[in-house]
Design an enzyme around this catalytic site. Structure first.
Site, PDB file in Angstrom:
ATOM      1  N   CYS A  87       0.804  -1.231   0.000  1.00 32.90           N
ATOM      2  CA  CYS A  87       0.000   0.000   0.000  1.00 32.90           C
ATOM      3  C   CYS A  87       0.837   1.282   0.000  1.00 32.90           C
ATOM      4  CB  CYS A  87      -0.929  -0.002   1.214  1.00 32.90           C
ATOM      5  SG  CYS A  87      -0.158  -0.606   2.718  1.00 32.90           S
ATOM      6  N   HIS A 147      -3.022   6.002   4.782  1.00 34.08           N
ATOM      7  CA  HIS A 147      -1.597   6.215   5.049  1.00 34.08           C
ATOM      8  C   HIS A 147      -1.209   7.606   4.529  1.00 34.08           C
ATOM      9  CE1 HIS A 147      -1.442   2.117   6.153  1.00 34.08           C
ATOM     10  NE2 HIS A 147      -0.698   1.605   5.195  1.00 34.08           N
TER      11      HIS A 147
HETATM   12  P1  NAP Z   1      -6.922  -9.548   8.339  1.00 35.07           P
HETATM   13  O1  NAP Z   1      -7.916  -8.464   8.524  1.00 35.07           O
HETATM   14  O2  NAP Z   1      -6.236 -10.093   9.534  1.00 35.07           O
HETATM   15  O3  NAP Z   1      -7.623 -10.743   7.530  1.00 35.07           O
HETATM   16  C1  NAP Z   1      -6.936 -11.907   7.201  1.00 35.07           C
HETATM   17  C2  NAP Z   1      -7.780 -12.727   6.251  1.00 35.07           C
HETATM   18  O4  NAP Z   1      -7.043 -13.881   5.857  1.00 35.07           O
HETATM   19  C3  NAP Z   1      -9.064 -13.225   6.902  1.00 35.07           C
HETATM   20  O5  NAP Z   1     -10.072 -13.336   5.919  1.00 35.07           O
HETATM   21  C4  NAP Z   1      -8.655 -14.598   7.379  1.00 35.07           C
HETATM   22  O6  NAP Z   1      -9.730 -15.485   7.544  1.00 35.07           O
HETATM   23  C5  NAP Z   1      -7.816 -15.049   6.197  1.00 35.07           C
HETATM   24  N1  NAP Z   1      -6.934 -16.161   6.574  1.00 35.07           N
HETATM   25  C6  NAP Z   1      -6.008 -16.179   7.546  1.00 35.07           C
HETATM   26  N2  NAP Z   1      -5.472 -17.416   7.650  1.00 35.07           N
HETATM   27  C7  NAP Z   1      -6.082 -18.169   6.716  1.00 35.07           C
HETATM   28  C8  NAP Z   1      -5.996 -19.535   6.331  1.00 35.07           C
HETATM   29  N3  NAP Z   1      -5.144 -20.375   6.942  1.00 35.07           N
HETATM   30  N4  NAP Z   1      -6.794 -19.978   5.332  1.00 35.07           N
HETATM   31  C9  NAP Z   1      -7.663 -19.157   4.720  1.00 35.07           C
HETATM   32  N5  NAP Z   1      -7.817 -17.852   5.050  1.00 35.07           N
HETATM   33  C10 NAP Z   1      -7.026 -17.373   6.025  1.00 35.07           C
HETATM   34  O7  NAP Z   1      -5.742  -9.080   7.361  1.00 35.07           O
HETATM   35  P2  NAP Z   1      -5.826  -8.068   6.118  1.00 35.07           P
HETATM   36  O8  NAP Z   1      -5.465  -6.733   6.572  1.00 35.07           O
HETATM   37  O9  NAP Z   1      -7.084  -8.269   5.375  1.00 35.07           O
HETATM   38  O10 NAP Z   1      -4.587  -8.568   5.273  1.00 35.07           O
HETATM   39  C11 NAP Z   1      -4.502  -9.845   4.729  1.00 35.07           C
HETATM   40  C12 NAP Z   1      -3.257  -9.936   3.897  1.00 35.07           C
HETATM   41  O11 NAP Z   1      -3.378  -9.038   2.801  1.00 35.07           O
HETATM   42  C13 NAP Z   1      -1.973  -9.504   4.618  1.00 35.07           C
HETATM   43  O12 NAP Z   1      -1.390 -10.570   5.314  1.00 35.07           O
HETATM   44  C14 NAP Z   1      -1.113  -9.024   3.500  1.00 35.07           C
HETATM   45  O13 NAP Z   1      -0.398 -10.092   2.925  1.00 35.07           O
HETATM   46  C15 NAP Z   1      -2.122  -8.483   2.503  1.00 35.07           C
HETATM   47  N6  NAP Z   1      -2.203  -7.008   2.619  1.00 35.07           N
HETATM   48  C16 NAP Z   1      -1.699  -6.294   1.623  1.00 35.07           C
HETATM   49  C17 NAP Z   1      -1.730  -4.938   1.699  1.00 35.07           C
HETATM   50  C18 NAP Z   1      -1.090  -4.140   0.633  1.00 35.07           C
HETATM   51  O14 NAP Z   1      -0.302  -3.312   0.984  1.00 35.07           O
HETATM   52  N7  NAP Z   1      -1.402  -4.337  -0.626  1.00 35.07           N
HETATM   53  C19 NAP Z   1      -2.291  -4.281   2.757  1.00 35.07           C
HETATM   54  C20 NAP Z   1      -2.832  -5.025   3.778  1.00 35.07           C
HETATM   55  C21 NAP Z   1      -2.771  -6.406   3.681  1.00 35.07           C
HETATM   56  P3  NAP Z   1     -10.403 -15.695   9.017  1.00 35.07           P
HETATM   57  O15 NAP Z   1     -11.253 -14.492   9.260  1.00 35.07           O
HETATM   58  O16 NAP Z   1     -11.181 -16.943   8.814  1.00 35.07           O
HETATM   59  O17 NAP Z   1      -9.293 -15.822   9.992  1.00 35.07           O
HETATM   60  O1  3JN Z   2       1.302  -2.404   7.440  1.00 31.59           O
HETATM   61  C1  3JN Z   2       0.712  -1.902   6.479  1.00 31.59           C
HETATM   62  O2  3JN Z   2       0.230  -0.772   6.532  1.00 31.59           O
HETATM   63  C2  3JN Z   2       0.588  -2.667   5.230  1.00 31.59           C
HETATM   64  C3  3JN Z   2       0.800  -4.113   5.482  1.00 31.59           C
HETATM   65  C4  3JN Z   2       0.980  -4.975   4.540  1.00 31.59           C
HETATM   66  C5  3JN Z   2       1.269  -6.363   4.834  1.00 31.59           C
HETATM   67  C6  3JN Z   2       0.949  -6.901   6.074  1.00 31.59           C
HETATM   68  C7  3JN Z   2       1.259  -8.210   6.371  1.00 31.59           C
HETATM   69  C8  3JN Z   2       1.898  -9.003   5.440  1.00 31.59           C
HETATM   70  C9  3JN Z   2       1.885  -7.162   3.881  1.00 31.59           C
HETATM   71  C10 3JN Z   2       2.177  -6.596   2.537  1.00 31.59           C
HETATM   72  O3  3JN Z   2       1.216  -6.403   1.790  1.00 31.59           O
HETATM   73  O4  3JN Z   2       3.322  -6.330   2.204  1.00 31.59           O
HETATM   74  C11 3JN Z   2       2.218  -8.468   4.198  1.00 31.59           C
HETATM   75  C12 3JN Z   2       2.905  -9.349   3.227  1.00 31.59           C
HETATM   76  O5  3JN Z   2       2.237  -9.906   2.384  1.00 31.59           O
HETATM   77  O6  3JN Z   2       4.125  -9.499   3.332  1.00 31.59           O
END
Ligand code: NAP
Ligand code: 3JN
Length: 338
Positions: free
Chosen positions: A131, A244
């Site tokens: 992000c 952010h």
């Molecule tokens: P979150 O609110 O903690 O949600 C995590 C999601 O992943 C929930 O739907 C969870 O399901 C699911 N999950 C976790 N473990 C799992 C498993 N073993 N099998 C299937 N589903 C599973 O986190 P979030 O903020 O949405 O972020 C999720 C991921 O997106 C991060 O880890 C990161 O890699 C990515 N992300 C990317 C950006 C970006 O900068 N582009 C920003 C934020 C996040 P349950 O509800 O069932 O636990």
């Molecule tokens: O911290 C933030 O504001 C963005 C977080 C992104 C994030 C959180 C957990 C795992 C990532 C990501 O998108 O880079 C990851 C990951 O996939 O490594």
């Protein structure tokens, strides 16, 4: 119009639920929608277009008949399941860092490098950047095209929603506890986040930077398709729920004035300039939340060097920083390639 079978992996999360909202808002041509999460979500239902959809538990057979998979369930889930989905004929758009630096996976911000999407055929995977990187490159690419950026120095002020649903709850509970003179629980971050700033996002690496900081360095160069750009980042978590903010200093090869930057950015796709210091108007996290654009203000010449510009860049981290960018990629994918 052709419609597509779409799966959201991590549908119950902060990013996944925003993906469902945006699919609906932008009227993405969805035929069947499959919502996937962990066993913890078994039995839950989520709403799409006014209808309840059951959340299914992700497994190896989840991708039969799925054409587009929007992944945001963490890096290890993507590492394991994205290749399985791609093998089943599904194009994966992955929000995690798992494949971002893979040379056979395009890393895409549609306003910046939409042409890279075509490379998805190599692995069937397209990566969505971090992000903090996305909002920065949306604002910097048009300047780079005009004046060639040599160096970027960025400090971020990142909202807790970037860490997910547990962190949103943690900031809320800690704030409420402290205002009620109770002891706050510290669970998600290494320190209390309420009324505090944490100069650590993700884990520390051997070079003293955090992983988040090095994501900004490496992803920026890949998306801008220019390894010559020097980037240094300090990423900080602040007690803000959504959006952010970033203080960005650039040094360019060619001299560019404040007025030129304002002009370029006022015509740049996905950017809104909010820069009226006389009226105390500049981008604010609370104004960017829920909006699609990246907001840029405090544009001024860096008087300490010959060709420098400072600016303040703000965007909704769950929308342009994650879910919206993913769905914009999907829109280009279906328009140009599927
Ligand atoms: P979150 O609110 O903690 O949600 C995590 C999601 O992943 C929930 O739907 C969870 O399901 C699911 N999950 C976790 N473990 C799992 C498993 N073993 N099998 C299937 N589903 C599973 O986190 P979030 O903020 O949405 O972020 C999720 C991921 O997106 C991060 O880890 C990161 O890699 C990515 N992300 C990317 C950006 C970006 O900068 N582009 C920003 C934020 C996040 P349950 O509800 O069932 O636990
Ligand atoms: O911290 C933030 O504001 C963005 C977080 C992104 C994030 C959180 C957990 C795992 C990532 C990501 O998108 O880079 C990851 C990951 O996939 O490594």
């Amino acid at each position: 119009m052709r419609k597509y079978n779409v799966a959201v992996v991590g549908a119950t999360g902060a990013v996944g639920s925003e993906m469902i909202n945006i699919l609906e808002e932008r009227d993405f041509p969805v035929n069947e929608l499959t919502l996937l999460a962990s066993e913890r979500s078994w039995g839950k239902e989520l709403e799409f277009k006014g209808e309840p959809y059951p959340v299914k538990v992700l497994d190896e057979n989840s991708f039969e008949g799925i054409e587009i998979g929007l992944f945001s369930a963490g890096g290890s889930i993507s590492e394991r399941f994205a290749p399985i989905a791609a093998q089943a004929g599904c194009v994966v758009i992955d929000n995690t860092s798992a494949f971002r630096m893979d040379p056979d996976v395009p890393l895409v911000v549609p306003e910046v490098n939409p042409g890279a999407i075509g490379q998805y055929r190599k692995k069937g995977i397209i990566a969505n950047p971090n992000c903090s990187t996305i909002q920065m490159v949306v604002a910097l690419k048009p300047i780079h095209d005009t004046a060639k950026i040599k160096r970027i120095v960025v400090s971020t002020y990142q909202a807790v929603s970037g860490t997910g649903k547990d962190a949103i709850e943690e900031l809320s509970k800690q704030t409420s506890a402290l205002l009620n003179l109770e002891e706050p629980k510290v669970e998600v971050y290494p320190h209390r986040i309420a009324f505090n700033c944490l100069p650590q996002i993700d884990v520390f690496l051997d070079n003293g930077y955090t992983k988040e900081e090095m994501k900004m360095v490496n992803e920026t160069r890949k998306i801008m398709e220019d390894d010559s750009i020097a980037v240094t980042a300090t990423t900080v978590r602040v007690p803000v729920f959504y959006s952010h903010s970033e203080s960005v200093n650039i040094e360019t090869e060619r001299k560019i004035t404040r007025e030129e930057v304002k002009d370029i950015l006022s015509r740049a796709p996905g950017v809104t300039v909010v820069d009226n210091p006389g009226k105390s108007e500049y981008p604010l996290a609370i104004d960017a939340a829920g909006r699609d654009d990246t907001f840029v203000g405090r544009i001024r010449e860096d008087e300490s060097i010959a060709n420098g510009i400072n600016m303040w860049i703000v965007s909704d981290n769950l929308r342009k920083g994650a879910a919206l960018n993913t769905i914009q990629i999907a829109e280009v994918l279906i328009r140009e390639y599927l």
